[in-house]
Design a protein around this motif. Sequence first.
Motif, PDB file in Angstrom:
ATOM      1  N   ARG A   1      62.142   1.137  42.542  1.00  0.00           N
ATOM      2  CA  ARG A   1      60.693   0.957  42.469  1.00  0.00           C
ATOM      3  C   ARG A   1      60.165   2.166  41.726  1.00  0.00           C
ATOM      4  NH1 ARG A   1      56.452  -1.654  42.192  1.00  0.00           N
ATOM      5  NH2 ARG A   1      54.731  -1.510  43.651  1.00  0.00           N
ATOM      6  N   LEU A   2      59.118   1.996  40.918  1.00  0.00           N
ATOM      7  CA  LEU A   2      58.523   3.120  40.204  1.00  0.00           C
ATOM      8  C   LEU A   2      58.126   4.196  41.199  1.00  0.00           C
ATOM      9  CD1 LEU A   2      56.182   1.480  37.546  1.00  0.00           C
ATOM     10  CD2 LEU A   2      58.540   2.237  37.294  1.00  0.00           C
ATOM     11  N   ALA A   3      58.310   5.476  40.825  1.00  0.00           N
ATOM     12  CA  ALA A   3      57.954   6.582  41.703  1.00  0.00           C
ATOM     13  C   ALA A   3      56.455   6.584  41.940  1.00  0.00           C
ATOM     14  CB  ALA A   3      58.378   7.896  41.074  1.00  0.00           C
ATOM     15  N   SER A   4      56.047   7.208  43.053  1.00  0.00           N
ATOM     16  CA  SER A   4      54.614   7.325  43.290  1.00  0.00           C
ATOM     17  C   SER A   4      54.053   8.284  42.258  1.00  0.00           C
ATOM     18  CB  SER A   4      54.357   7.834  44.698  1.00  0.00           C
ATOM     19  OG  SER A   4      55.119   8.985  44.919  1.00  0.00           O
ATOM     20  N   GLY A   5      52.762   8.403  42.201  1.00  0.00           N
ATOM     21  CA  GLY A   5      52.151   9.197  41.139  1.00  0.00           C
ATOM     22  C   GLY A   5      51.252   8.298  40.333  1.00  0.00           C
ATOM     23  N   LEU A   6      51.553   6.994  40.388  1.00  0.00           N
ATOM     24  CA  LEU A   6      50.642   6.022  39.778  1.00  0.00           C
ATOM     25  C   LEU A   6      49.433   5.934  40.694  1.00  0.00           C
ATOM     26  CD1 LEU A   6      53.102   3.182  38.807  1.00  0.00           C
ATOM     27  CD2 LEU A   6      51.890   4.682  37.252  1.00  0.00           C
ATOM     28  N   PRO A   7      48.246   5.845  40.149  1.00  0.00           N
ATOM     29  CA  PRO A   7      47.063   5.728  40.992  1.00  0.00           C
ATOM     30  C   PRO A   7      47.156   4.487  41.872  1.00  0.00           C
ATOM     31  CG  PRO A   7      46.476   5.582  38.648  1.00  0.00           C
ATOM     32  CD  PRO A   7      47.943   5.793  38.724  1.00  0.00           C
ATOM     33  N   VAL A   8      47.045   4.682  43.184  1.00  0.00           N
ATOM     34  CA  VAL A   8      47.163   3.562  44.123  1.00  0.00           C
ATOM     35  C   VAL A   8      46.012   2.582  43.907  1.00  0.00           C
ATOM     36  CG1 VAL A   8      47.105   2.904  46.571  1.00  0.00           C
ATOM     37  CG2 VAL A   8      48.419   4.889  45.845  1.00  0.00           C
TER      38      VAL A   8
ATOM     39  N   THR B   1      48.155  -3.765  47.016  1.00  0.00           N
ATOM     40  CA  THR B   1      48.684  -4.449  48.200  1.00  0.00           C
ATOM     41  C   THR B   1      49.555  -5.641  47.791  1.00  0.00           C
ATOM     42  OG1 THR B   1      46.558  -3.930  49.152  1.00  0.00           O
ATOM     43  CG2 THR B   1      48.001  -5.314  50.463  1.00  0.00           C
ATOM     44  N   THR B   2      49.052  -6.447  46.868  1.00  0.00           N
ATOM     45  CA  THR B   2      49.800  -7.642  46.456  1.00  0.00           C
ATOM     46  C   THR B   2      51.045  -7.255  45.652  1.00  0.00           C
ATOM     47  OG1 THR B   2      48.373  -7.874  44.511  1.00  0.00           O
ATOM     48  CG2 THR B   2      47.790  -9.176  46.452  1.00  0.00           C
ATOM     49  N   GLY B   3      50.912  -6.214  44.818  1.00  0.00           N
ATOM     50  CA  GLY B   3      52.056  -5.746  44.025  1.00  0.00           C
ATOM     51  C   GLY B   3      53.166  -5.212  44.909  1.00  0.00           C
TER      52      GLY B   3
ATOM     53  N   LEU C   1      56.592 -11.972  36.027  1.00  0.00           N
ATOM     54  CA  LEU C   1      56.439 -12.894  37.157  1.00  0.00           C
ATOM     55  C   LEU C   1      55.300 -13.892  36.981  1.00  0.00           C
ATOM     56  CD1 LEU C   1      56.840 -10.320  40.056  1.00  0.00           C
ATOM     57  CD2 LEU C   1      58.519 -12.054  39.354  1.00  0.00           C
ATOM     58  N   GLY C   2      54.270 -13.474  36.255  1.00  0.00           N
ATOM     59  CA  GLY C   2      53.099 -14.343  36.098  1.00  0.00           C
ATOM     60  C   GLY C   2      52.104 -14.160  37.234  1.00  0.00           C
ATOM     61  N   GLY C   3      52.120 -12.977  37.886  1.00  0.00           N
ATOM     62  CA  GLY C   3      51.160 -12.688  38.950  1.00  0.00           C
ATOM     63  C   GLY C   3      51.838 -11.925  40.077  1.00  0.00           C
ATOM     64  N   ALA C   4      51.148 -11.849  41.219  1.00  0.00           N
ATOM     65  CA  ALA C   4      51.686 -11.174  42.398  1.00  0.00           C
ATOM     66  C   ALA C   4      51.443 -12.062  43.608  1.00  0.00           C
ATOM     67  CB  ALA C   4      51.002  -9.827  42.587  1.00  0.00           C
ATOM     68  N   LEU C   5      52.284 -11.895  44.626  1.00  0.00           N
ATOM     69  CA  LEU C   5      52.142 -12.699  45.842  1.00  0.00           C
ATOM     70  C   LEU C   5      50.818 -12.407  46.523  1.00  0.00           C
ATOM     71  CD1 LEU C   5      55.660 -12.340  47.502  1.00  0.00           C
ATOM     72  CD2 LEU C   5      54.712 -14.317  46.275  1.00  0.00           C
ATOM     73  N   SER C   6      50.099 -13.441  46.868  1.00  0.00           N
ATOM     74  CA  SER C   6      48.836 -13.285  47.560  1.00  0.00           C
ATOM     75  C   SER C   6      48.530 -14.571  48.322  1.00  0.00           C
ATOM     76  CB  SER C   6      47.715 -12.984  46.546  1.00  0.00           C
ATOM     77  OG  SER C   6      46.497 -12.827  47.209  1.00  0.00           O
ATOM     78  N   PRO C   7      49.109 -14.684  49.548  1.00  0.00           N
ATOM     79  CA  PRO C   7      48.956 -15.931  50.325  1.00  0.00           C
ATOM     80  C   PRO C   7      47.489 -16.343  50.494  1.00  0.00           C
ATOM     81  CG  PRO C   7      50.508 -14.433  51.383  1.00  0.00           C
ATOM     82  CD  PRO C   7      49.895 -13.678  50.250  1.00  0.00           C
ATOM     83  N   ILE C   8      46.598 -15.343  50.607  1.00  0.00           N
ATOM     84  CA  ILE C   8      45.169 -15.638  50.782  1.00  0.00           C
ATOM     85  C   ILE C   8      44.624 -16.416  49.591  1.00  0.00           C
ATOM     86  CG2 ILE C   8      42.854 -14.572  50.883  1.00  0.00           C
ATOM     87  CD1 ILE C   8      44.151 -12.305  52.531  1.00  0.00           C
ATOM     88  N   ASP C   9      45.097 -16.040  48.391  1.00  0.00           N
ATOM     89  CA  ASP C   9      44.644 -16.739  47.186  1.00  0.00           C
ATOM     90  C   ASP C   9      45.542 -17.926  46.838  1.00  0.00           C
ATOM     91  OD1 ASP C   9      42.597 -14.765  46.711  1.00  0.00           O
ATOM     92  OD2 ASP C   9      44.208 -13.419  46.069  1.00  0.00           O
TER      93      ASP C   9
END
Length: 199
Positions: A170-177, A146-148, A106-114
Amino acid sequence: MYPAPVQRLVTELGKLPGIGQRTAQRLAFHILRSADEDANGLADAIREVKERITLCEQCFNLADAPLCDICRDERRDATVICVVEEPGDVIPMERTHEYRGRYHVLGGALSPIDGVDPEDLKIAELYRRIEGSEVSEVVLATNPTTTGEATALHIAAGLRERWQDIVVTRLASGLPVGADLEYADEVTLGKALAGRRAL
Ligand SMILES: [Zn+2]
């Protein structure tokens, strides 16, 4: 305080992420002391990536040709696309050896603030790529931040609106938040991939 060329090197090194003034000086002196071939090798490597590396026209991964190695590989499953934020996220996914499909960076993640909106990412390109293709599953492997998460939800909604027959996972949880995919170990990431759930 140093001869101008040394100061220039310190200044340039200091622009790298995570490199403070002291580290920049230490690295500069290391380069000064190193053999000509090592120092020139570093300079050549930097020049070469800037000259030869571009983004793959299809998936926006790093490439040294119009298409990246993965898009060129006929053995990769063209029915599954794994969506990641950055080219650096492809490497940990590949290290799991669990995934045989293609990617979309994608080249990044959505982040309206930025000021990062959907049109700043390769989202329209993803939809164009899927249109009329044999893609049957899209794995959303954006970072568990949050952005991801916001990016995954946005794309999941966009996909559902356009195609009812494509499975969105979506990848299962277990990844460090809050962590980046880039830093996940391959066992954890492999499990997250194997246990991916429908969104
Ligand atoms: Zn590619």
